[in-house]
Design an enzyme around this catalytic site. Structure first.
Site, PDB file in Angstrom:
ATOM      1  N   ASN A   7       0.938  -1.231   0.072  1.00 49.71           N
ATOM      2  CA  ASN A   7      -0.008  -0.200   0.091  1.00 49.71           C
ATOM      3  C   ASN A   7       1.015   1.160   0.034  1.00 49.71           C
ATOM      4  O   ASN A   7       1.398   1.702   0.938  1.00 49.71           O
ATOM      5  CB  ASN A   7      -0.816  -0.115   1.320  1.00 49.71           C
ATOM      6  CG  ASN A   7      -1.937   1.074   1.315  1.00 49.71           C
ATOM      7  OD1 ASN A   7      -1.919   1.897   0.576  1.00 49.71           O
ATOM      8  ND2 ASN A   7      -2.646   1.154   2.392  1.00 49.71           N
ATOM      9  N   ARG A  88      -2.287  -2.078  -3.703  1.00 50.82           N
ATOM     10  CA  ARG A  88      -3.589  -1.489  -3.333  1.00 50.82           C
ATOM     11  C   ARG A  88      -3.728  -0.271  -4.133  1.00 50.82           C
ATOM     12  O   ARG A  88      -2.627   0.581  -4.098  1.00 50.82           O
ATOM     13  CB  ARG A  88      -3.625  -1.112  -1.866  1.00 50.82           C
ATOM     14  CG  ARG A  88      -5.081  -0.274  -1.523  1.00 50.82           C
ATOM     15  CD  ARG A  88      -4.960   0.358  -0.451  1.00 50.82           C
ATOM     16  NE  ARG A  88      -6.506   0.902  -0.116  1.00 50.82           N
ATOM     17  CZ  ARG A  88      -6.359   1.929   0.778  1.00 50.82           C
ATOM     18  NH1 ARG A  88      -5.294   2.287   1.681  1.00 50.82           N
ATOM     19  NH2 ARG A  88      -7.560   2.634   0.927  1.00 50.82           N
ATOM     20  N   HIS A 177     -12.833   1.342   0.396  1.00 49.68           N
ATOM     21  CA  HIS A 177     -12.954   0.247   1.236  1.00 49.68           C
ATOM     22  C   HIS A 177     -13.383  -0.868   0.728  1.00 49.68           C
ATOM     23  O   HIS A 177     -13.780  -1.766   1.465  1.00 49.68           O
ATOM     24  CB  HIS A 177     -13.735   0.577   2.587  1.00 49.68           C
ATOM     25  CG  HIS A 177     -13.068   1.712   3.621  1.00 49.68           C
ATOM     26  ND1 HIS A 177     -13.867   2.809   4.162  1.00 49.68           N
ATOM     27  CD2 HIS A 177     -11.722   1.910   3.668  1.00 49.68           C
ATOM     28  CE1 HIS A 177     -13.095   3.509   4.791  1.00 49.68           C
ATOM     29  NE2 HIS A 177     -11.858   3.229   4.657  1.00 49.68           N
ATOM     30  N   HIS A 203     -17.442  -0.586   8.182  1.00 48.17           N
ATOM     31  CA  HIS A 203     -16.051  -0.452   8.397  1.00 48.17           C
ATOM     32  C   HIS A 203     -15.891   1.077   9.066  1.00 48.17           C
ATOM     33  O   HIS A 203     -15.810   2.031   8.399  1.00 48.17           O
ATOM     34  CB  HIS A 203     -15.527  -0.352   6.633  1.00 48.17           C
ATOM     35  CG  HIS A 203     -13.913  -0.085   6.863  1.00 48.17           C
ATOM     36  ND1 HIS A 203     -13.139  -1.110   6.479  1.00 48.17           N
ATOM     37  CD2 HIS A 203     -13.057   0.942   7.323  1.00 48.17           C
ATOM     38  CE1 HIS A 203     -11.795  -0.763   6.757  1.00 48.17           C
ATOM     39  NE2 HIS A 203     -11.947   0.587   7.088  1.00 48.17           N
ATOM     40  N   ASN A 206     -10.568   5.177  11.200  1.00 45.62           N
ATOM     41  CA  ASN A 206     -10.507   6.694  11.076  1.00 45.62           C
ATOM     42  C   ASN A 206     -11.308   7.128   9.793  1.00 45.62           C
ATOM     43  O   ASN A 206     -11.858   8.271   9.933  1.00 45.62           O
ATOM     44  CB  ASN A 206      -8.844   7.173  11.012  1.00 45.62           C
ATOM     45  CG  ASN A 206      -8.619   8.243  11.250  1.00 45.62           C
ATOM     46  OD1 ASN A 206      -9.485   8.886  12.140  1.00 45.62           O
ATOM     47  ND2 ASN A 206      -7.241   8.813  11.181  1.00 45.62           N
ATOM     48  N   ARG A 236     -13.403  13.816   8.776  1.00 43.56           N
ATOM     49  CA  ARG A 236     -13.857  14.090   7.824  1.00 43.56           C
ATOM     50  C   ARG A 236     -15.375  14.505   7.966  1.00 43.56           C
ATOM     51  O   ARG A 236     -15.947  13.765   8.937  1.00 43.56           O
ATOM     52  CB  ARG A 236     -14.022  13.145   6.481  1.00 43.56           C
ATOM     53  CG  ARG A 236     -12.430  12.859   6.117  1.00 43.56           C
ATOM     54  CD  ARG A 236     -12.396  11.773   5.018  1.00 43.56           C
ATOM     55  NE  ARG A 236     -11.225  11.036   5.073  1.00 43.56           N
ATOM     56  CZ  ARG A 236     -11.155   9.998   4.817  1.00 43.56           C
ATOM     57  NH1 ARG A 236     -11.901   9.019   4.230  1.00 43.56           N
ATOM     58  NH2 ARG A 236      -9.801   9.236   4.837  1.00 43.56           N
ATOM     59  N   SER A 279     -11.338   7.968  18.389  1.00 43.84           N
ATOM     60  CA  SER A 279     -12.613   7.592  18.950  1.00 43.84           C
ATOM     61  C   SER A 279     -12.270   7.133  20.518  1.00 43.84           C
ATOM     62  O   SER A 279     -13.211   7.456  21.333  1.00 43.84           O
ATOM     63  CB  SER A 279     -13.172   6.323  18.349  1.00 43.84           C
ATOM     64  OG  SER A 279     -12.538   5.258  18.813  1.00 43.84           O
ATOM     65  N   GLY A 326     -10.657  -0.264  13.128  1.00 43.16           N
ATOM     66  CA  GLY A 326     -10.410  -0.169  14.270  1.00 43.16           C
ATOM     67  C   GLY A 326     -11.365   0.388  15.247  1.00 43.16           C
ATOM     68  O   GLY A 326     -11.341  -0.294  16.369  1.00 43.16           O
ATOM     69  N   ILE A 327     -12.201   1.015  15.050  1.00 39.63           N
ATOM     70  CA  ILE A 327     -13.434   1.165  15.946  1.00 39.63           C
ATOM     71  C   ILE A 327     -14.477   0.144  15.970  1.00 39.63           C
ATOM     72  O   ILE A 327     -14.972  -0.257  16.991  1.00 39.63           O
ATOM     73  CB  ILE A 327     -14.154   2.550  15.548  1.00 39.63           C
ATOM     74  CG1 ILE A 327     -13.062   3.695  15.536  1.00 39.63           C
ATOM     75  CG2 ILE A 327     -15.647   2.778  16.452  1.00 39.63           C
ATOM     76  CD1 ILE A 327     -13.873   5.012  14.993  1.00 39.63           C
ATOM     77  N   GLY A 328     -14.918  -0.396  14.767  1.00 42.53           N
ATOM     78  CA  GLY A 328     -15.786  -1.546  14.753  1.00 42.53           C
ATOM     79  C   GLY A 328     -15.208  -2.960  15.398  1.00 42.53           C
ATOM     80  O   GLY A 328     -16.174  -3.503  16.001  1.00 42.53           O
ATOM     81  N   GLU A 329     -14.107  -2.993  15.301  1.00 42.72           N
ATOM     82  CA  GLU A 329     -13.482  -4.118  16.226  1.00 42.72           C
ATOM     83  C   GLU A 329     -13.045  -3.985  17.695  1.00 42.72           C
ATOM     84  O   GLU A 329     -13.105  -4.968  18.364  1.00 42.72           O
ATOM     85  CB  GLU A 329     -12.152  -4.712  15.456  1.00 42.72           C
ATOM     86  CG  GLU A 329     -12.225  -5.166  13.947  1.00 42.72           C
ATOM     87  CD  GLU A 329     -10.929  -5.148  13.112  1.00 42.72           C
ATOM     88  OE1 GLU A 329      -9.866  -5.588  13.742  1.00 42.72           O
ATOM     89  OE2 GLU A 329     -11.028  -5.011  12.003  1.00 42.72           O
ATOM     90  N   ASN A 330     -12.997  -2.652  17.879  1.00 43.83           N
ATOM     91  CA  ASN A 330     -12.317  -2.426  19.445  1.00 43.83           C
ATOM     92  C   ASN A 330     -13.394  -1.703  20.223  1.00 43.83           C
ATOM     93  O   ASN A 330     -12.991  -1.389  21.475  1.00 43.83           O
ATOM     94  CB  ASN A 330     -10.966  -1.858  19.361  1.00 43.83           C
ATOM     95  CG  ASN A 330      -9.981  -2.637  18.539  1.00 43.83           C
ATOM     96  OD1 ASN A 330      -9.733  -3.887  18.738  1.00 43.83           O
ATOM     97  ND2 ASN A 330      -9.430  -2.223  17.647  1.00 43.83           N
ATOM     98  N   GLU A 378      -7.193  -6.502   4.621  1.00 42.04           N
ATOM     99  CA  GLU A 378      -7.126  -6.046   3.331  1.00 42.04           C
ATOM    100  C   GLU A 378      -5.874  -6.717   2.496  1.00 42.04           C
ATOM    101  O   GLU A 378      -5.947  -7.006   1.615  1.00 42.04           O
ATOM    102  CB  GLU A 378      -6.983  -4.699   3.276  1.00 42.04           C
ATOM    103  CG  GLU A 378      -8.493  -4.049   3.522  1.00 42.04           C
ATOM    104  CD  GLU A 378      -8.613  -2.485   4.159  1.00 42.04           C
ATOM    105  OE1 GLU A 378      -7.653  -2.123   4.914  1.00 42.04           O
ATOM    106  OE2 GLU A 378      -8.748  -1.709   3.117  1.00 42.04           O
TER     107      GLU A 378
END
Ligand code: ADP
Length: 391
Positions: A7, A88, A177, A203, A206, A236, A279, A326-330, A378
Site C-alpha cells: 500500500n 492497493r 474500502h 467499516h 479513522n 472528515r 474515538s 479500528g473502531i468497529g473491532e475494538n 485487506e
C-alpha cells in the site's frame, strides 16, 4: 508461496509478506517520510518491530530497503521467493471492474484517473513502478478500492446533478474500502452459510464507510466521488450540503479548496469535539461529561443508523450487520449504541458477547438480525487476488 501486499502513499509504503494459500503473515512493516532525511523503515523480525531512521530519497530506494531488509533479516533467502506483488490502488473508476495484472496499458489507465484521486493514484503508481524496477519478472497485480462497488446500479451511484457532469467528468459515487467490504461480507456469508444473504458492513476506522451487500454484490455504499462522503469520520465531515462551501469561503475570504480541506481534515470527531480525531479520546471525554465530544459521538451514531435504515429498505430486509476496522473491532460502546439506534428493525445485542475480542457473533438469540464483529484483512484480500490472477 510468498506474496507481498503493498500500500503505497505519497510519502509512505506499507507492506505485508504472506504465505499463500495459507493466508498467514510472515512479516510486515512500513517506510514512512519517504523523500525526507529522517525517513523511518520498520520491519517485524520474529514478531518484534525493528526500526531504523535514515535518508530515503524516493520510493525506489524504499523498495530496495524493504527487499534488503527481508533478506538481511533472513525472512527470505533470495528475491526469487517472492512470487507476486499485489498493490492497493485507490481509484479504479469505471475502467476497472476487477483486479488486474499490471501492464503498461494498465498503468496508463490508472494515470488517466488521476483527476479523480489526485493524492492517491499517483502515489500508488510510484509504488508499482518501484517494484517493477526491482522485481521485473514477478507478476504485479492492482487491487482497487472501488471495484467491489462497480456492481451498484445507476440509481445508487448517480448523483442527482447535471447528467453531463457524469458523462464528461465521471462525477458519480465510486465508493471505497472495497477490499475490506468484500473480505468481511464474504466471511459473513460463510458464517451465515447463505450466499444470498443481505448484509451491511460497517467499516469504522479513522476513515469509515458502510456498504450494503446483497448476494455477495455491493448494491450501495456511503462514500462517494471521494472518501469524504457518507458518515462523519475522525476528521472528515461525511455528507454535507455543498452550499456550506460557499458560505464559509465568503465569510472567511478563503478559497473553496481551502474550505474543502477543513471538511477533510478538521471536521468529524475532531471538528465537532475540538479535542481529537481518535474515538478513544472521544469516548473517554464523553464519559467525563464533555459536551462537544458527546455531540461528535452522537452525530456519528445517528448518521450510521440513518444509512442502515436506508439500506434495510433498499435491500428489502437484512440478515446481518458486520462491524470491522479500528473502531468497529475494538469499541463495544459504538457497536452497542449503533444497534440500540436501529432497534426498531429488531436487532439486539448480547452485552456479554459484545465485550469479547476477535471474530464473533454479538447479537442476542432473539435478535432478528445477526450482528457480527469480523476483523478486516485487506492484505489477505490483496494476496488472494494475486493468487487468483496468477494462473
Ligand atoms: P484507518 O485504517 O482508517 O486509519 P483504523 O481502522 O486503524 O483506521 O482505525 C482507527 C480508529 O480506531 C481510531 O479512531 C482509534 O481510536 C480506533 N481504535 C483503535 N483501537 C481502539 C480501541 N482499543 N478502542 C476503541 N477504539 C479504537
Amino acid at each position: 508461496m510468498k506474496i507481498l501486499a503493498v500500500n503505497a502513499g505519497s510519502s509512505s509504503l506499507k507492506f505485508q509478506l504472506l504465505n499463500m494459500p495459507e493466508e498467514t503473515e510472515i512479516t510486515s512493516g512500513l517506510v514512512e517520510r519517504i523523500g525526507y532525511d529522517n525517513a523511518v523503515f520498520v520491519i517485524k523480525v520474529n514478531g518484534q518491530k525493528v526500526s531504523k531512521e535514515q535518508t530515503i530519497l524516493d520510493h525506489k530506494v524504499a523498495v530496495e530497503l524493504v527487499i534488503k531488509g527481508l533478506i538481511e533479516n533472513k525472512i527470505i533467502d533470495s528475491l526469487d521467493e517472492i512470487k507476486g506483488v499485489g498493490h492497493r490502488v485507490v481509484q479504479g473508476g469505471e475502467i476497472f471492474k476487477d483486479s488486474v495484472v499490471i501492464t503498461d496499458q494498465v498503468i496508463k489507465d490508472i494515470e488517466s484517473l488521476n483527476d479523480l484521486a489526485p493524492l492517491h493514484n499517483p502515489a500508488n503508481i510510484t509504488g508499482i513502478k518501484a517494484f517493477q524496477a526491482i522485481l521485473p519478472n514477478v507478476i504485479q497485480v492492482a487491487v482497487f478500492d472501488t471495484t467491489f462497488h462497480q456492481t451498484m446500479k445507476e440509481d445508487a451511484y448517480l448523483y442527482s446533478a447535471p447528467y453531463e457532469w457524469y458523462t464528461k467528468y465521471g462525477v458519480r459515487k465510486y465508493g471505497f474500502h472495497g477490499t475490506s467490504h468484500q473480505f468481511v461480507s464474504q466471511r459473513a456469508m460463510e458464517l451465515l452459510d447463505n450466499p444470498k444473504a443481505k448484509i451491511i458492513v460497517a467499516h469504522l476506522g479513522n476513515g469509515a464507510s458502510l456498504c450494503a451487500v446483497d448476494s455477495g454484490k455491493s448494491v450501495d455504499t456511503s462514500m462517494g466521488l471521494t472518501p469524504l462522503d457518507g458518515i462523519p469520520m475522525g476528521t472528515r465531515s461525511g455528507s454535507i450540503d455543498p452550499s456550506v462551501l460557499m458560505l464559509v469561503s465568503q465569510k472567511e475570504n478563503r478559497s473553496y479548496a481551502d474550505v474543502l480541506d477543513d471538511l477533510n481534515k478538521r471536521s468529524g470527531y475532531l471538528g465537532v469535539s475540538g479535542i481529537s480525531n481518535d474515538s478513544r479520546d472521544i469516548v473517554d471525554n464523553m464519559n467525563e461529561g464533555h459536551k462537544r465530544a458527546t455531540l461528535a459521538y452522537k452525530i456519528q451514531i445517528k448518521r450510521i443508523a440513518d444509512f442502515i435504515g436506508s439500506y434495510y429498505v433498499y435491500m428489502g430486509g437484512l440478515d446481518a450487520i458486520c462491524f470491522t476496522a479500528g473502531i468497529g473491532e475494538n469499541a463495544p460502546i459504538v457497536r452497542n449504541d449503533v444497534i440500540e439506534a436501529i432497534k426498531v428493525l429488531g436487532a439486539k445485542i448480547d452485552p456479554v458477547e459484545n465485550q469479547k475480542r476477535g471474530e464473533h457473533l454479538i447479537s442476542s438469540k432473539d435478535s432478528k438480525i445477526k450482528v457480527f464483529v469480523i476483523p478486516t484483512n485487506e492484505e489477505v484480500m490483496i494476496a488472494r487476488e494475486v493468487m487468483r490472477l496468477n494462473k
